[in-house]
Design a protein around this motif. Structure first.
Motif, PDB file in Angstrom:
ATOM      1  N   GLY A  59       0.810  -1.126  -0.126  1.00  0.00           N
ATOM      2  CA  GLY A  59       0.128  -0.103   0.138  1.00  0.00           C
ATOM      3  C   GLY A  59       1.038   1.337   0.097  1.00  0.00           C
ATOM      4  O   GLY A  59       2.010   1.263   0.137  1.00  0.00           O
ATOM      5  N   PRO A  60       0.213   2.285  -0.227  1.00  0.00           N
ATOM      6  CA  PRO A  60       1.044   3.709  -0.286  1.00  0.00           C
ATOM      7  C   PRO A  60       1.320   4.069   1.201  1.00  0.00           C
ATOM      8  O   PRO A  60       0.895   3.142   2.007  1.00  0.00           O
ATOM      9  CB  PRO A  60       0.289   4.644  -0.959  1.00  0.00           C
ATOM     10  CG  PRO A  60      -1.007   4.305  -0.627  1.00  0.00           C
ATOM     11  CD  PRO A  60      -1.370   2.566  -0.714  1.00  0.00           C
ATOM     12  N   ALA A  61       2.115   5.183   1.241  1.00  0.00           N
ATOM     13  CA  ALA A  61       2.456   5.602   2.728  1.00  0.00           C
ATOM     14  C   ALA A  61       0.844   6.040   3.524  1.00  0.00           C
ATOM     15  O   ALA A  61      -0.017   6.511   2.811  1.00  0.00           O
ATOM     16  CB  ALA A  61       3.174   7.129   2.394  1.00  0.00           C
ATOM     17  N   CYS A  62       1.077   5.931   4.671  1.00  0.00           N
ATOM     18  CA  CYS A  62      -0.022   6.340   5.657  1.00  0.00           C
ATOM     19  C   CYS A  62      -1.173   5.438   5.068  1.00  0.00           C
ATOM     20  O   CYS A  62      -2.416   5.878   5.164  1.00  0.00           O
ATOM     21  CB  CYS A  62      -0.388   7.830   5.480  1.00  0.00           C
ATOM     22  SG  CYS A  62       0.661   8.768   5.692  1.00  0.00           S
ATOM     23  N   SER A  63      -0.862   4.126   4.858  1.00  0.00           N
ATOM     24  CA  SER A  63      -2.107   3.167   4.470  1.00  0.00           C
ATOM     25  C   SER A  63      -2.176   2.268   5.751  1.00  0.00           C
ATOM     26  O   SER A  63      -2.969   1.177   5.682  1.00  0.00           O
ATOM     27  CB  SER A  63      -1.656   2.433   3.367  1.00  0.00           C
ATOM     28  OG  SER A  63      -0.595   1.709   3.432  1.00  0.00           O
ATOM     29  N   GLY A  64      -1.576   2.314   6.807  1.00  0.00           N
ATOM     30  CA  GLY A  64      -1.775   1.432   7.988  1.00  0.00           C
ATOM     31  C   GLY A  64      -0.721   0.147   7.849  1.00  0.00           C
ATOM     32  O   GLY A  64      -0.922  -0.804   8.690  1.00  0.00           O
ATOM     33  N   ARG A  65      -0.023   0.190   7.129  1.00  0.00           N
ATOM     34  CA  ARG A  65       0.947  -1.191   7.076  1.00  0.00           C
ATOM     35  C   ARG A  65       1.667  -1.372   8.218  1.00  0.00           C
ATOM     36  O   ARG A  65       1.917  -2.479   8.692  1.00  0.00           O
ATOM     37  CB  ARG A  65       1.988  -0.942   5.811  1.00  0.00           C
ATOM     38  CG  ARG A  65       1.094  -1.080   4.446  1.00  0.00           C
ATOM     39  CD  ARG A  65       2.399  -0.450   3.462  1.00  0.00           C
ATOM     40  NE  ARG A  65       2.731   0.841   3.983  1.00  0.00           N
ATOM     41  CZ  ARG A  65       3.695   1.672   3.325  1.00  0.00           C
ATOM     42  NH1 ARG A  65       4.225   1.285   2.112  1.00  0.00           N
ATOM     43  NH2 ARG A  65       4.157   2.769   3.649  1.00  0.00           N
TER      44      ARG A  65
ATOM     45  N   GLN B 518       5.014  11.667   0.199  1.00  0.00           N
ATOM     46  CA  GLN B 518       3.688  11.448  -0.085  1.00  0.00           C
ATOM     47  C   GLN B 518       2.512  12.052   0.534  1.00  0.00           C
ATOM     48  O   GLN B 518       3.243  12.365   1.795  1.00  0.00           O
ATOM     49  CB  GLN B 518       3.560   9.817  -0.226  1.00  0.00           C
ATOM     50  CG  GLN B 518       4.301   9.251  -1.177  1.00  0.00           C
ATOM     51  CD  GLN B 518       3.896   7.687  -1.301  1.00  0.00           C
ATOM     52  OE1 GLN B 518       2.998   7.027  -0.551  1.00  0.00           O
ATOM     53  NE2 GLN B 518       4.876   6.679  -1.944  1.00  0.00           N
ATOM     54  N   ASP B 519       1.667  12.149   0.204  1.00  0.00           N
ATOM     55  CA  ASP B 519       0.507  12.781   1.233  1.00  0.00           C
ATOM     56  C   ASP B 519       0.352  11.973   2.158  1.00  0.00           C
ATOM     57  O   ASP B 519       0.437  10.711   2.222  1.00  0.00           O
ATOM     58  CB  ASP B 519      -0.830  12.929   0.326  1.00  0.00           C
ATOM     59  CG  ASP B 519      -0.681  13.982  -0.776  1.00  0.00           C
ATOM     60  OD1 ASP B 519       0.316  14.694  -0.780  1.00  0.00           O
ATOM     61  OD2 ASP B 519      -1.720  14.370  -1.537  1.00  0.00           O
ATOM     62  N   GLY B 520       0.071  12.498   3.150  1.00  0.00           N
ATOM     63  CA  GLY B 520      -0.228  11.905   4.568  1.00  0.00           C
ATOM     64  C   GLY B 520      -0.207  12.583   5.792  1.00  0.00           C
ATOM     65  O   GLY B 520      -0.007  13.850   5.876  1.00  0.00           O
TER      66      GLY B 520
END
Lengths: 284, 540
Positions: A59-65, B518-520
């Motif tokens: 998953g991308p960044a900030c996706s809870g991985r 990246q956004d976040g």
């Protein structure tokens, strides 16, 4: 040239004699033992992480991985199992992990500076054996770099954990292990929750010269969307895992399964006596 | 009462052969002394057949090709002597340290444990062979009889009570170690064997040779009486080797270390002990050449004369190959910067680990294998980057230290009577509600990224770091932490949790440009001491 199938078969068996015991014998897949990820929603969705197999979380960044990884580490280390984290970008936060329930004493943390070190460290740990949970964290490694890894690395990893009790988890930005992964989980970040204190409560908190602002905001949590992209976990074992949790569990099909769970922010700020709220928050 | 004596023939030669097993089966000559007065002091049978004799000078001996010539090594002799004593102590607690090459054991009462005297003698010979020694063993009721029989008869010898005089009679008188003057006198008299000496009248012998003659007469008859002089128990596990040619590379050094470790482990095993730590001490010779210092720079410091390393082990071990691998990895990570002239290894002895695995317990990591894995990982990524993190007793954000990874073995026990299976027990343990909450984890950037923040009314509006500029759409903070103001490492941080939307974030995600930006949700802080903004990490 062999004239028929029987001759061809015996010729192949003869060529592989001594190396492969029974090349044409069907090997039944062993029933995998699944273990909890530490998050109910993910357990219900996937049946847990399979032992002796490769699990891929992307998953991308900030996706809870990392949140999912920390939960799983907390669950495994709580049972005194030895865990290893190969951190390709040296990003793991042990203080937060301990606060989230990870027994750091049970965790071997390998802080790497590049992906080659991470792969060699993973090889060493898997070949050595004995670890219950091994995670290769490639979350912050650029996709292009991970994509250029030779495919045999994933096969090697899968082969190393086969018929062992080791859970191998790889975290990255996009799936690369392809068919070597027994479970592929896709995560995406959802809504970010902020909690706002009520003005009435704030007004009661006046102390001396310090005046609280009109409202105070706290990071409350993050919604995470999880979906199963591929799963080879035996549906029966998945159902067994769910037994007692919910009666109407999802059927055994492995595709198009999705769920949402919420990762809560650590309530550490107000438990820490030395932390002093200075100002409020705002909406941009 | 019975006594056993162990004698190592050609002791100084065997000491060198133990240190260099590759020399076995070849013609070997040892020389001693300071050049140019060096002479041959020991030779083996092959060297004798080749023509070398004891007493030859160095130029004479140098003419013989095909004979390995070595210097006499007193460190090897000392190590071998200690090993011999320790081997003797594994059989009997009462032991006499007679000379470098001879020890005597009191066998009283040992038959209940070891069996007959024949068995004890065979066991002694076997254990000596494990050390790489060919020894003579003699058992007799008299200490000196056993001593002289071991020196005089090859292999294993038993001398029953009452037959001492008869058996010793065939030995030459020199076996009794008389002084040179007395030996010459006896030779002039035509007395060359012990039986001839024993046949002489004691009174007349005393008149001519004094008390020394009487003592020799008693020894020749096997009638001497004395007590065992007990050696003090000293458990030192040390091996040393002095090198004639300095070693420069790690590979030949590892070969020598392996040999010393083999010896150490055999000795430890004989005492049912293992090594809790290994101390390596290398005496260094000439330093490797380095680039000359640039003009104006201070000259390099003088090279150290010794190189020392201590390897502490998580559990006592005595697997020489494993220990060698660990030492090699340590030496690879920090090699000596000079040639090596002498190697000394010492082991700290400890009781060997005994573990009992349970049928219903999940296999845990073998500590010995784990140590090797960790050593290899440390060699790969650095020793400070492998281990278990440990949080520190401070409020400083992200403070931790690395310590040795020593997991607690899984002690969960499953009761079969209640029909619990492993899976059920796991499930039960996993059902604890307190562990079911997911928490947002923070991924740290090490080192933190320097950022520029645009503020409005003390609130961050825009942020730029690593070449990217983003709008802060939501923020929480600041949360001030400060501490250690009385020390140099003080900190003063105002932290914010912010959600950043980069100006072209979507584009970057699609095109996979800088994957890390990246956004976040990010955590940033203002360092009040450095007066700068930093990005601490990203929530994930």
């Amino acid at each position: 040239m062999p004239r028929n199938f029987a001759q061809l078969r015996s010729q192949v068996e003869g060529a592989l004699a001594g190396r492969v015991a029974a090349p044409f014998e069907y090997r039944e897949r062993r029933a995998t033992e699944n273990t909890s990820t530490g998050i109910d929603e993910i357990d219900l969705l996937t049946g847990g992480f399979p032992r002796g197999a490769l699990t891929e979380i992307f998953g991308p960044a900030c996706s809870g991985r990392t949140s999912l990884l920390v939960s799983a580490l907390g669950m495994r280390t709580a049972q005194a199992e030895a865990c290893a984290l190969i951190d390709a970008c040296d990003a793991f936060d042990p203080c937060q992990a301990e606060a989230a329930g990870v027994e750091l004493k049970q965790l071997l943390w390998v802080r790497c500076r590049n992906i080659n070190h991470a792969l060699r460290a993973t090889d060493l740990l898997l070949q050595g054996g004995g670890f219950s949970f091994v995670c290769l964290d490639l979350s912050d490694v650029p996709r292009k770099t991970v994509r250029q890894l030779p495919l045999d690395a994933w096969f090697r990893f899968r082969r190393a954990v086969e018929n062992t009790q080791t859970i191998l988890v790889i975290i990255e930005q996009e799936p690369n292990a392809k068919t070597c992964a027994s479970l592929v989980l896709k995560l995406e970040g959802g809504l970010v929750h902020w909690s706002t204190a009520q003005p009435r409560e704030i007004s009661e908190a006046r102390t001396g010269d310090f005046a609280w602002p009109s409202f105070v905001r706290l990071l409350d949590g993050l919604d995470v969307h999880a979906g199963v992209v591929r799963s080879r976990i035996n549906p029966v074992s998945r159902m067994e895992f769910r037994e007692g949790r919910i009666s109407s569990a999802t059927s055994g099909s492995s595709n198009s399964l999705e769920t949402i769970f919420r990762a809560n922010a650590m309530p550490w700020r107000f438990t820490d006596a030395r932390v002093e709220p200075k100002l409020g928050s705002f909406e941009g | 009462m019975a006594f056993a004596s162990i004698y190592v023939p050609d002791f100084i030669l065997q000491a060198v052969l133990c240190a260099e097993p590759a020399l076995r089966g070849r013609a070997v000559a040892l020389w001693d002394g300071t050049p140019p007065l060096r002479s041959v002091v020991a030779v083996n049978d092959s060297a004798t057949q080749a023509g070398i004799e004891i007493g030859m000078t160095e130029p004479q001996a140098a003419q013989f090709c095909g004979v390995e010539k070595r210097n006499r090594s007193r460190t090897c002799e000392e190590s071998l002597h200690i090993a011999l004593l320790q081997m003797g102590r594994t059989i009997s607690p009462r032991i006499e340290d007679t000379t470098l090459d001879t020890i005597v054991l009191d066998l009283t009462g040992l038959h209940r444990f070891w069996g007959s005297q024949e068995k004890i003698a065979r066991e002694l010979a076997r254990r000596a062979a494990e050390l790489g020694l060919a020894v003579n063993v003699a058992i007799a009721a008299n200490i000196d009889v056993a001593l002289h029989a071991a020196r005089g008869f090859p292999g294993i010898t038993f001398i029953p009570r009452g037959e001492e005089s008869k058996r010793l009679g065939r030995l030459p008188v020199r076996t009794l170690s008389p002084s040179v003057e007395i030996l010459e006198t006896l030779e002039r008299w035509g007395v060359s064997r012990c039986e001839e000496l024993a046949a002489l009248p004691v009174l007349q012998l005393s008149e001519r040779l004094g008390q020394e003659g009487v003592r020799l007469h008693e020894l020749a008859r096997g009638a001497s009486v004395r007590s065992l002089v007990l050696a003090e128990s000293e458990m030192r596990f040390e091996e040393e080797i002095e090198l004639e040619d300095a070693v420069e590379e790690l590979e030949p050094l590892a070969f020598l270390l392996g040999r010393l470790l083999d010896q150490l482990c055999v000795r430890l095993q004989a005492h049912a002990l293992a090594a809790a730590a290994i101390h390596l001490r290398l005496t260094l010779g000439d330093a490797f050449e380095k680039e000359p210092p640039i003009r104006g720079e201070a000259p390099a410091a003088e090279a150290p004369k010794n190189y020392e390393k201590t390897m502490r082990l998580p559990v006592p071990m005595r697997d020489s190959k494993l220990l060698l691998n660990l030492l090699r990895l340590q030496l690879q990570a920090d090699p000596p910067q000079a040639t090596i002239r002498k190697i000394a290894l010492a082991a700290e002895a400890a009781r060997h680990r005994a573990a009992q695995n349970g049928l219903f317990r999940r296999n845990s990591i073998d500590p010995e294998k784990l140590e090797l894995i960790i050593a290899r990982l440390a060699n790969l990524v650095g020793s400070l980057n492998v281990g278990s993190p440990e949080t520190m007793d401070t409020h400083r954000p992200g403070a931790f230290r690395m310590k040795r990874f020593a997991p607690t073995p899984n002690e969960m026990k499953f009761r079969r009577k209640t029909g619990h299976t492993i899976a059920a027990a796991n499930r039960k343990a996993e059902d604890e509600p307190k562990l079911r909450r997911a928490t947002v984890a923070l991924r740290n950037f090490r080192p933190e990224w320097l950022a520029k923040i645009e503020l409005r009314e003390e609130r961050p509006l825009h942020i730029s770091f690593r070449g990217m500029r983003g709008r802060i759409v939501a923020a929480s903070g600041p949360w001030r932490t400060a501490g250690d103001w009385w020390q140099e490492e003080a900190w003063h941080h105002d932290e914010w949790d912010i959600y950043i939307r980069f100006d072209s974030g979507a584009l970057f995600l699609e095109r996979d440009l800088p994957g890390e930006v990246q956004d976040g949700l990010y955590r940033i802080y203002y360092d009040g001491l450095r007066r700068s903004w930093f990005v601490r990490g990203r929530y994930d």
